[in-house]
Design an enzyme around this catalytic site. Structure first.
Site, PDB file in Angstrom:
ATOM      1  N   LYS A 230      19.611  83.524  -3.672  1.00 33.72           N
ATOM      2  CA  LYS A 230      19.889  83.363  -5.100  1.00 33.72           C
ATOM      3  C   LYS A 230      18.780  83.943  -5.975  1.00 33.72           C
ATOM      4  O   LYS A 230      19.053  84.663  -6.926  1.00 33.72           O
ATOM      5  CB  LYS A 230      20.053  81.874  -5.466  1.00 33.72           C
ATOM      6  CG  LYS A 230      21.230  81.182  -4.808  1.00 33.72           C
ATOM      7  CD  LYS A 230      21.382  79.753  -5.313  1.00 33.72           C
ATOM      8  CE  LYS A 230      20.207  78.844  -4.983  1.00 33.72           C
ATOM      9  NZ  LYS A 230      20.061  78.518  -3.558  1.00 33.72           N
TER      10      LYS A 230
ATOM     11  N   ARG B 178      23.538  71.690  -9.880  1.00 38.29           N
ATOM     12  CA  ARG B 178      23.636  71.368  -8.457  1.00 38.29           C
ATOM     13  C   ARG B 178      24.375  70.070  -8.207  1.00 38.29           C
ATOM     14  O   ARG B 178      24.575  69.698  -7.043  1.00 38.29           O
ATOM     15  CB  ARG B 178      22.226  71.199  -7.876  1.00 38.29           C
ATOM     16  CG  ARG B 178      21.617  72.465  -7.310  1.00 38.29           C
ATOM     17  CD  ARG B 178      20.147  72.171  -7.009  1.00 38.29           C
ATOM     18  NE  ARG B 178      19.720  72.816  -5.807  1.00 38.29           N
ATOM     19  CZ  ARG B 178      18.899  73.882  -5.786  1.00 38.29           C
ATOM     20  NH1 ARG B 178      18.446  74.397  -6.894  1.00 38.29           N
ATOM     21  NH2 ARG B 178      18.548  74.406  -4.650  1.00 38.29           N
TER      22      ARG B 178
ATOM     23  N   ARG C  44      11.078  82.661   6.006  1.00 41.89           N
ATOM     24  CA  ARG C  44      10.367  82.533   4.738  1.00 41.89           C
ATOM     25  C   ARG C  44       9.198  81.548   4.885  1.00 41.89           C
ATOM     26  O   ARG C  44       8.132  81.730   4.309  1.00 41.89           O
ATOM     27  CB  ARG C  44      11.313  82.036   3.637  1.00 41.89           C
ATOM     28  CG  ARG C  44      10.648  81.979   2.275  1.00 41.89           C
ATOM     29  CD  ARG C  44      11.638  81.758   1.159  1.00 41.89           C
ATOM     30  NE  ARG C  44      12.072  80.378   1.076  1.00 41.89           N
ATOM     31  CZ  ARG C  44      13.043  79.940   0.276  1.00 41.89           C
ATOM     32  NH1 ARG C  44      13.690  80.784  -0.488  1.00 41.89           N
ATOM     33  NH2 ARG C  44      13.375  78.679   0.264  1.00 41.89           N
TER      34      ARG C  44
ATOM     35  N   ARG D  21       6.156  77.927   1.981  1.00 37.35           N
ATOM     36  CA  ARG D  21       6.635  76.983   0.972  1.00 37.35           C
ATOM     37  C   ARG D  21       6.703  75.583   1.567  1.00 37.35           C
ATOM     38  O   ARG D  21       7.154  75.411   2.699  1.00 37.35           O
ATOM     39  CB  ARG D  21       8.022  77.426   0.492  1.00 37.35           C
ATOM     40  CG  ARG D  21       8.112  77.553  -1.011  1.00 37.35           C
ATOM     41  CD  ARG D  21       9.427  78.119  -1.429  1.00 37.35           C
ATOM     42  NE  ARG D  21      10.498  77.122  -1.431  1.00 37.35           N
ATOM     43  CZ  ARG D  21      11.665  77.321  -2.015  1.00 37.35           C
ATOM     44  NH1 ARG D  21      11.921  78.453  -2.625  1.00 37.35           N
ATOM     45  NH2 ARG D  21      12.588  76.385  -1.979  1.00 37.35           N
TER      46      ARG D  21
ATOM     47  N   ARG E 237      17.844  69.787   3.297  1.00 42.93           N
ATOM     48  CA  ARG E 237      18.286  70.491   2.085  1.00 42.93           C
ATOM     49  C   ARG E 237      19.710  71.020   2.247  1.00 42.93           C
ATOM     50  O   ARG E 237      20.505  70.985   1.316  1.00 42.93           O
ATOM     51  CB  ARG E 237      17.330  71.645   1.754  1.00 42.93           C
ATOM     52  CG  ARG E 237      16.056  71.149   1.072  1.00 42.93           C
ATOM     53  CD  ARG E 237      14.918  72.107   1.248  1.00 42.93           C
ATOM     54  NE  ARG E 237      15.147  73.390   0.616  1.00 42.93           N
ATOM     55  CZ  ARG E 237      14.587  74.529   1.035  1.00 42.93           C
ATOM     56  NH1 ARG E 237      13.776  74.547   2.074  1.00 42.93           N
ATOM     57  NH2 ARG E 237      14.839  75.643   0.406  1.00 42.93           N
TER      58      ARG E 237
HETATM   59  P1  ADP Z   1      16.550  76.434  -2.561  1.00 41.30           P
HETATM   60  O1  ADP Z   1      17.802  76.958  -3.186  1.00 41.30           O
HETATM   61  O2  ADP Z   1      16.068  77.277  -1.438  1.00 41.30           O
HETATM   62  O3  ADP Z   1      16.630  74.970  -2.223  1.00 41.30           O
HETATM   63  P2  ADP Z   1      15.173  76.273  -5.132  1.00 41.30           P
HETATM   64  O4  ADP Z   1      13.911  76.967  -5.492  1.00 41.30           O
HETATM   65  O5  ADP Z   1      16.382  76.604  -5.917  1.00 41.30           O
HETATM   66  O6  ADP Z   1      15.352  76.562  -3.585  1.00 41.30           O
HETATM   67  O7  ADP Z   1      14.928  74.680  -5.241  1.00 41.30           O
HETATM   68  C1  ADP Z   1      13.835  74.060  -4.628  1.00 41.30           C
HETATM   69  C2  ADP Z   1      13.868  72.547  -4.896  1.00 41.30           C
HETATM   70  O8  ADP Z   1      13.740  72.305  -6.323  1.00 41.30           O
HETATM   71  C3  ADP Z   1      15.146  71.813  -4.505  1.00 41.30           C
HETATM   72  O9  ADP Z   1      15.190  71.468  -3.139  1.00 41.30           O
HETATM   73  C4  ADP Z   1      15.063  70.573  -5.418  1.00 41.30           C
HETATM   74  O10 ADP Z   1      14.135  69.629  -4.941  1.00 41.30           O
HETATM   75  C5  ADP Z   1      14.506  71.154  -6.704  1.00 41.30           C
HETATM   76  N1  ADP Z   1      15.605  71.589  -7.604  1.00 41.30           N
HETATM   77  C6  ADP Z   1      15.843  72.853  -8.031  1.00 41.30           C
HETATM   78  N2  ADP Z   1      16.920  72.895  -8.844  1.00 41.30           N
HETATM   79  C7  ADP Z   1      17.379  71.621  -8.925  1.00 41.30           C
HETATM   80  C8  ADP Z   1      18.481  71.001  -9.586  1.00 41.30           C
HETATM   81  N3  ADP Z   1      19.337  71.711 -10.344  1.00 41.30           N
HETATM   82  N4  ADP Z   1      18.644  69.674  -9.441  1.00 41.30           N
HETATM   83  C9  ADP Z   1      17.807  68.945  -8.711  1.00 41.30           C
HETATM   84  N5  ADP Z   1      16.764  69.449  -8.043  1.00 41.30           N
HETATM   85  C10 ADP Z   1      16.543  70.781  -8.141  1.00 41.30           C
END
Ligand code: ADP
Length: 197
Positions: free
Chosen positions: A11, A86, A125, A131, A142
């Site tokens: 994404k 989400r 990654r 990370r 996740r």
């Molecule tokens: P990925 O898609 O690989 O999980 P992101 O960088 O999009 O990575 O998100 C990393 C973390 O940030 C998520 O696992 C969550 O803890 C938090 N996060 C990001 N966006 C949201 C959201 N819209 N609602 C709740 N938590 C979020």
């Protein structure tokens, strides 16, 4: 527009490219949270624990963050959200926010990837970037959270006629091209993805 898909779908990479092409900001809630964690802001301190566990940050915090971001001037001509909404509650918040500004979503791009491929990418990654949430246990958690809380959003946007599903396996450039092709197709047919059959 939105870009939606499981962790490791690509994404962030694709959002940056597509946003640059349309000259609109790419807004990644994950990046904003990580920047806040790195700077040790109050938001970062509240979010860190959830992120490290692979849990979603509570809707209250996340919604406030996004509403603030969408209130800034640079989104006037459009924006691409990566990683939001989400949850169904986040969908409602976004709907209300867009309604208030008399705008709406044009399209939701779904990046579709097989679960095994996602785990493979995230472990890679992890080795490359370190990370904090890319360890195998947290990755699996996740993915489970995504499946339970976020995957249902795809049906919601499909029902609204906004969904463009793109095969996100293969080289990054190929996936970018598929997204552009899908978006071109949707735009050519008229009113966004809504008229795509
Ligand atoms: P990925 O898609 O690989 O999980 P992101 O960088 O999009 O990575 O998100 C990393 C973390 O940030 C998520 O696992 C969550 O803890 C938090 N996060 C990001 N966006 C949201 C959201 N819209 N609602 C709740 N938590 C979020």
């Amino acid at each position: 527009m939105l870009i939606i898909g499981p962790p490791g779908a690509g994404k962030g990479t694709q959002a940056e490219r597509v946003a640059r092409f349309y000259d609109i900001p790419a807004i990644s809630t994950g990046d904003i949270f990580r920047a806040n964690v790195a700077e040790g802001t109050p938001l970062g301190l509240q979010a860190k624990d959830y992120i490290d566990r692979g849990a979603y940050v509570p809707d209250e915090l996340t919604n406030a963050l996004v509403l603030d971001r969408l209130g800034q001037d640079d989104v006037a001509n459009g924006f691409l959200l990566d990683g939001f909404p989400r949850t169904l509650a986040q969908v409602s918040t976004l709907d209300e926010c867009l309604e208030q500004s008399d705008s709406g979503l044009d399209v939701v791009v779904q990046l579709a990837v097989e679960p095994e491929e996602v785990v493979r990418r995230l472990l890679k990654r992890s080795a490359d970037q370190g990370r904090s949430d890319d360890t195998e246990d947290v990755i699996r958690h996740r993915l489970a959270v995504y499946q339970e809380q976020t995957h249902p959003l795809i049906a919601v946007y499909a029902e609204r006629g906004l969904l463009l599903s793109v095969d996100a396996q293969g080289p990054m450039e190929t996936v970018t091209q598929r997204i552009h092709d899908a978006l071109d197709g949707a735009v050519l047919r008229g009113s966004g993805a809504a008229s795509a059959e």
